[in-house]
Design an enzyme around this catalytic site. Structure first.
Site, PDB file in Angstrom:
ATOM      1  N   LYS A   1       0.578  -1.232  -0.368  1.00 26.49           N
ATOM      2  CA  LYS A   1      -0.363  -0.116   0.019  1.00 26.49           C
ATOM      3  C   LYS A   1       0.849   1.076   0.440  1.00 26.49           C
ATOM      4  O   LYS A   1       0.543   2.634  -0.661  1.00 26.49           O
ATOM      5  CB  LYS A   1      -1.465   0.130   1.019  1.00 26.49           C
ATOM      6  CG  LYS A   1      -2.154  -1.246   1.262  1.00 26.49           C
ATOM      7  CD  LYS A   1      -2.850  -0.929   2.589  1.00 26.49           C
ATOM      8  CE  LYS A   1      -2.798  -2.853   3.135  1.00 26.49           C
ATOM      9  NZ  LYS A   1      -3.991  -1.995   4.312  1.00 26.49           N
TER      10      LYS A   1
ATOM     11  N   ASP B   1      14.347  -1.252   2.042  1.00 23.15           N
ATOM     12  CA  ASP B   1      14.334  -0.992   3.588  1.00 23.15           C
ATOM     13  C   ASP B   1      15.969  -2.346   3.723  1.00 23.15           C
ATOM     14  O   ASP B   1      16.616  -1.559   3.147  1.00 23.15           O
ATOM     15  CB  ASP B   1      13.160  -1.714   5.218  1.00 23.15           C
ATOM     16  CG  ASP B   1      13.589  -1.620   6.602  1.00 23.15           C
ATOM     17  OD1 ASP B   1      14.636  -1.748   6.036  1.00 23.15           O
ATOM     18  OD2 ASP B   1      12.725  -0.976   7.257  1.00 23.15           O
TER      19      ASP B   1
ATOM     20  N   PHE C   1      12.661   4.160  12.110  1.00 17.93           N
ATOM     21  CA  PHE C   1      11.578   3.846  11.655  1.00 17.93           C
ATOM     22  C   PHE C   1      10.732   4.910  11.282  1.00 17.93           C
ATOM     23  O   PHE C   1      10.766   5.981  12.460  1.00 17.93           O
ATOM     24  CB  PHE C   1      10.516   3.037  13.125  1.00 17.93           C
ATOM     25  CG  PHE C   1       9.190   2.465  12.467  1.00 17.93           C
ATOM     26  CD1 PHE C   1       9.443   0.997  12.086  1.00 17.93           C
ATOM     27  CD2 PHE C   1       7.750   3.545  12.831  1.00 17.93           C
ATOM     28  CE1 PHE C   1       8.148   0.362  11.333  1.00 17.93           C
ATOM     29  CE2 PHE C   1       6.541   2.969  12.251  1.00 17.93           C
ATOM     30  CZ  PHE C   1       6.918   1.290  11.254  1.00 17.93           C
ATOM     31  N   VAL C   2      10.263   4.874  10.348  1.00 23.60           N
ATOM     32  CA  VAL C   2       9.494   6.272   9.499  1.00 23.60           C
ATOM     33  C   VAL C   2       8.029   6.600   9.004  1.00 23.60           C
ATOM     34  O   VAL C   2       7.469   4.796   8.460  1.00 23.60           O
ATOM     35  CB  VAL C   2      10.319   6.678   8.082  1.00 23.60           C
ATOM     36  CG1 VAL C   2      11.541   7.641   8.872  1.00 23.60           C
ATOM     37  CG2 VAL C   2      10.217   6.050   6.524  1.00 23.60           C
TER      38      VAL C   2
ATOM     39  N   ARG D   1      -0.736   7.146   7.368  1.00 28.35           N
ATOM     40  CA  ARG D   1       0.269   6.796   6.132  1.00 28.35           C
ATOM     41  C   ARG D   1      -0.520   8.192   5.066  1.00 28.35           C
ATOM     42  O   ARG D   1      -0.217   8.417   4.367  1.00 28.35           O
ATOM     43  CB  ARG D   1      -0.705   5.805   4.988  1.00 28.35           C
ATOM     44  CG  ARG D   1      -0.957   5.110   5.769  1.00 28.35           C
ATOM     45  CD  ARG D   1      -1.196   3.731   4.618  1.00 28.35           C
ATOM     46  NE  ARG D   1      -1.390   2.029   4.726  1.00 28.35           N
ATOM     47  CZ  ARG D   1      -0.507   1.327   4.852  1.00 28.35           C
ATOM     48  NH1 ARG D   1       0.921   1.638   3.974  1.00 28.35           N
ATOM     49  NH2 ARG D   1      -0.010   0.409   4.721  1.00 28.35           N
TER      50      ARG D   1
END
Ligand code: PRP
Length: 192
Positions: free
Chosen positions: A53, A113, A162-163, A175
């Site tokens: 997504k 990542d 962690f973004v 989001r």
């Protein structure tokens, strides 16, 4: 459970997070990437495949910066894992509508990542015999790329943190933030 505006208020005040990339900085870079891709694909009509997504916000902005013809499709993959770490196993959740064979394909990712998703898609899409296959990602966690993966266009190299925001989620939320933030270990508190 807090409502969205109180969560946003906490985030914009730097509670449990810090701003990594402002909306303005992202917009500027997306424009540059659009210009670069338009130059590279001058006279072509690539198919941009957004990876769901997380990639849906980036692809929506990116295609509007293109000055060439293009088509759009989406592929949905997910990795099994917990909230913050990918497990290393990728699952393909849908089939493409478009015919890939003989076409110029640009896969649009929000973040690379470990590189496993790109590697998986590279293998999967190569089998469909595109004329060319390239990858663009808004964010690249450079220290985390352990795999032998090639990403052709990179918006920003970021540290291994962690973004969230601009398509990237925390537990399926956040989001819709316009900027990208680093969440710290207290992030659960945002949703208390
Ligand atoms: C995220 C992101 C990339 C992938 C990158 O997807 O959208 O597709 O992880 O990680 P990797 O380089 O370690 O493979 P996620 O599985 O979180 O699903 P989502 O996009 O639906 O949030």
């Amino acid at each position: 459970m807090q409502n969205f505006s109180s969560v946003v208020q906490k985030i914009t005040h730097g509670e449990c997070c810090r701003l990594l990339l402002s909306e303005k900085k992202i917009q500027k870079r997306v424009k540059e990437l659009g210009q670069q891709i338009s130059r590279d694909y001058h006279g072509c009509c690539p198919i941009l495949i957004g990876v769901l997504k997380g990639g849906f916000v980036f692809i929506a902005d990116l295609i509007r910066e293109l000055t060439i013809d293009c088509e759009v499709d989406f592929i949905k993959i997910s990795s099994y894992g917990n909230k913050k770490n990918s497990s290393g196993k990728i699952k393909l959740n849908n089939k493409l509508d478009c015919q890939v064979e003989g076409r110029d394909i640009i896969v649009v990712e929000d973040i690379v990542d470990s590189g496993l998703s790109v590697k998986f898609l590279q293998k999967h899409l190569s089998k469909l015999k595109p004329r060319t296959l390239r990858f663009v990602t808004l964010l690249l966690k450079s220290e985390m790329v352990q795999q032998d993966v090639n990403v052709d266009y990179v918006g920003f190299e970021i540290p291994s943190e962690f973004v969230v925001g601009y398509g990237l989620d925390y537990s399926q939320k956040l989001r819709n933030l316009r900027a990208v933030y680093v969440l710290d270990n207290e992030a659960e508190k945002l949703f208390d």
